[in-house]
Scaffold this motif. Structure first.
Motif, PDB file in Angstrom:
ATOM      1  N   LYS A  24     -30.668  12.664 -44.705  1.00 20.09           N
ATOM      2  CA  LYS A  24     -32.102  12.172 -44.756  1.00 20.09           C
ATOM      3  C   LYS A  24     -32.557  12.504 -43.424  1.00 20.09           C
ATOM      4  O   LYS A  24     -33.907  12.961 -43.362  1.00 20.09           O
ATOM      5  CB  LYS A  24     -32.123  10.713 -44.731  1.00 20.09           C
ATOM      6  CG  LYS A  24     -33.377   9.999 -44.887  1.00 20.09           C
ATOM      7  CD  LYS A  24     -33.500   8.370 -45.043  1.00 20.09           C
ATOM      8  CE  LYS A  24     -35.038   7.867 -45.101  1.00 20.09           C
ATOM      9  NZ  LYS A  24     -35.093   6.435 -45.347  1.00 20.09           N
ATOM     10  N   TYR A  25     -31.968  12.489 -42.320  1.00 16.93           N
ATOM     11  CA  TYR A  25     -32.481  12.845 -40.930  1.00 16.93           C
ATOM     12  C   TYR A  25     -32.132  14.090 -40.401  1.00 16.93           C
ATOM     13  O   TYR A  25     -32.404  14.463 -39.279  1.00 16.93           O
ATOM     14  CB  TYR A  25     -32.164  11.383 -39.938  1.00 16.93           C
ATOM     15  CG  TYR A  25     -32.758  10.260 -40.334  1.00 16.93           C
ATOM     16  CD1 TYR A  25     -34.139  10.136 -40.426  1.00 16.93           C
ATOM     17  CD2 TYR A  25     -31.911   9.301 -41.124  1.00 16.93           C
ATOM     18  CE1 TYR A  25     -34.637   9.031 -40.942  1.00 16.93           C
ATOM     19  CE2 TYR A  25     -32.254   8.147 -41.275  1.00 16.93           C
ATOM     20  CZ  TYR A  25     -33.691   7.794 -41.305  1.00 16.93           C
ATOM     21  OH  TYR A  25     -34.383   6.624 -41.763  1.00 16.93           O
ATOM     22  N   LYS A  26     -31.331  14.887 -41.081  1.00 13.81           N
ATOM     23  CA  LYS A  26     -31.027  16.007 -40.598  1.00 13.81           C
ATOM     24  C   LYS A  26     -31.987  17.041 -40.319  1.00 13.81           C
ATOM     25  O   LYS A  26     -32.485  17.496 -39.241  1.00 13.81           O
ATOM     26  CB  LYS A  26     -30.142  16.934 -41.450  1.00 13.81           C
ATOM     27  CG  LYS A  26     -29.587  18.254 -40.816  1.00 13.81           C
ATOM     28  CD  LYS A  26     -28.661  18.753 -41.825  1.00 13.81           C
ATOM     29  CE  LYS A  26     -28.178  20.334 -41.031  1.00 13.81           C
ATOM     30  NZ  LYS A  26     -27.246  21.005 -41.947  1.00 13.81           N
ATOM     31  N   GLN A  65     -31.938   8.167 -26.910  1.00 17.12           N
ATOM     32  CA  GLN A  65     -33.400   7.387 -26.601  1.00 17.12           C
ATOM     33  C   GLN A  65     -34.427   7.526 -27.600  1.00 17.12           C
ATOM     34  O   GLN A  65     -35.391   6.561 -27.595  1.00 17.12           O
ATOM     35  CB  GLN A  65     -33.498   7.435 -25.195  1.00 17.12           C
ATOM     36  CG  GLN A  65     -32.673   7.555 -23.951  1.00 17.12           C
ATOM     37  CD  GLN A  65     -31.877   6.075 -23.922  1.00 17.12           C
ATOM     38  OE1 GLN A  65     -32.361   4.967 -24.239  1.00 17.12           O
ATOM     39  NE2 GLN A  65     -30.557   6.482 -23.998  1.00 17.12           N
ATOM     40  N   SER A  66     -34.396   8.497 -28.343  1.00 16.98           N
ATOM     41  CA  SER A  66     -35.371   8.696 -29.223  1.00 16.98           C
ATOM     42  C   SER A  66     -35.659   7.586 -30.208  1.00 16.98           C
ATOM     43  O   SER A  66     -34.715   6.982 -30.703  1.00 16.98           O
ATOM     44  CB  SER A  66     -35.545  10.028 -29.741  1.00 16.98           C
ATOM     45  OG  SER A  66     -34.497  10.042 -31.138  1.00 16.98           O
ATOM     46  N   GLU A  67     -36.911   7.218 -30.891  1.00 21.99           N
ATOM     47  CA  GLU A  67     -36.946   6.489 -32.175  1.00 21.99           C
ATOM     48  C   GLU A  67     -36.249   6.854 -33.134  1.00 21.99           C
ATOM     49  O   GLU A  67     -35.686   6.103 -33.974  1.00 21.99           O
ATOM     50  CB  GLU A  67     -38.355   6.153 -32.332  1.00 21.99           C
ATOM     51  CG  GLU A  67     -38.715   5.239 -33.296  1.00 21.99           C
ATOM     52  CD  GLU A  67     -40.302   5.087 -33.635  1.00 21.99           C
ATOM     53  OE1 GLU A  67     -40.505   4.408 -34.595  1.00 21.99           O
ATOM     54  OE2 GLU A  67     -41.044   5.030 -32.722  1.00 21.99           O
ATOM     55  N   LEU A  68     -36.141   8.167 -33.525  1.00 22.91           N
ATOM     56  CA  LEU A  68     -35.384   8.920 -34.670  1.00 22.91           C
ATOM     57  C   LEU A  68     -33.873   8.298 -34.497  1.00 22.91           C
ATOM     58  O   LEU A  68     -33.455   7.921 -35.611  1.00 22.91           O
ATOM     59  CB  LEU A  68     -35.452  10.176 -34.551  1.00 22.91           C
ATOM     60  CG  LEU A  68     -34.663  10.841 -35.800  1.00 22.91           C
ATOM     61  CD1 LEU A  68     -35.379  10.598 -37.152  1.00 22.91           C
ATOM     62  CD2 LEU A  68     -34.719  12.635 -35.701  1.00 22.91           C
ATOM     63  N   PHE A  69     -33.116   8.386 -33.282  1.00 24.26           N
ATOM     64  CA  PHE A  69     -32.065   7.970 -33.308  1.00 24.26           C
ATOM     65  C   PHE A  69     -31.854   6.402 -33.174  1.00 24.26           C
ATOM     66  O   PHE A  69     -31.118   5.759 -34.124  1.00 24.26           O
ATOM     67  CB  PHE A  69     -31.342   8.684 -32.051  1.00 24.26           C
ATOM     68  CG  PHE A  69     -30.076   8.209 -31.805  1.00 24.26           C
ATOM     69  CD1 PHE A  69     -28.938   8.733 -32.394  1.00 24.26           C
ATOM     70  CD2 PHE A  69     -29.633   7.115 -30.919  1.00 24.26           C
ATOM     71  CE1 PHE A  69     -27.659   8.444 -32.418  1.00 24.26           C
ATOM     72  CE2 PHE A  69     -28.031   6.739 -30.871  1.00 24.26           C
ATOM     73  CZ  PHE A  69     -27.259   7.323 -31.448  1.00 24.26           C
ATOM     74  N   GLY A  75     -30.215   2.374 -37.114  1.00 24.55           N
ATOM     75  CA  GLY A  75     -30.714   1.228 -38.000  1.00 24.55           C
ATOM     76  C   GLY A  75     -30.160   1.438 -39.395  1.00 24.55           C
ATOM     77  O   GLY A  75     -29.545   0.535 -40.191  1.00 24.55           O
ATOM     78  N   GLY A  76     -30.069   2.751 -40.012  1.00 24.94           N
ATOM     79  CA  GLY A  76     -29.264   2.814 -41.173  1.00 24.94           C
ATOM     80  C   GLY A  76     -27.932   2.933 -41.351  1.00 24.94           C
ATOM     81  O   GLY A  76     -27.364   2.542 -42.291  1.00 24.94           O
TER      82      GLY A  76
END
Length: 93
Positions: A24-26, A65-69, A75-76
């Motif tokens: 999903k996040y790649k 530090q990013s929101e994506l991470f 979170g997932g």
């Protein structure tokens, strides 16, 4: 090249769900994170590793530090982890 290696302790029963989060996040990682070059999922009997390639150590640290991470990936994955992740950054010689 700089590599960010994240080793995750995930039970076999939860690995399919973890692989789904990786998939999903790649693309968002490769398309939106500064300096991102590659992302690979490595599966072993004892753990799962995600190996991220970057152009600099600064960009690897910024990703952590990013929101994506912090929000999306962590979170997932949080409900699937059996232990805290082992995070390491390596610089190629």
């Amino acid at each position: 090249m700089v590599y960010l290696q994240i080793t995750l302790k995930i039970a076999a029963a939860n690995r399919t769900a973890a692989a789904g989060i990786y998939q999903k996040y790649k693309a968002p990682f490769l398309n939106t994170i500064a300096g991102a070059k590659s992302k690979e999922l490595l599966v072993r009997d004892e753990d799962v590793q995600v190996l991220h390639g970057f152009d600099s150590q600064e960009n690897a640290n910024a990703y952590l530090q990013s929101e994506l991470f912090t929000a999306d990936v962590v979170g997932g994955l949080a409900p699937l982890l059996d232990a805290a992740p082992d995070v390491r950054i390596y610089q190629t010689a």
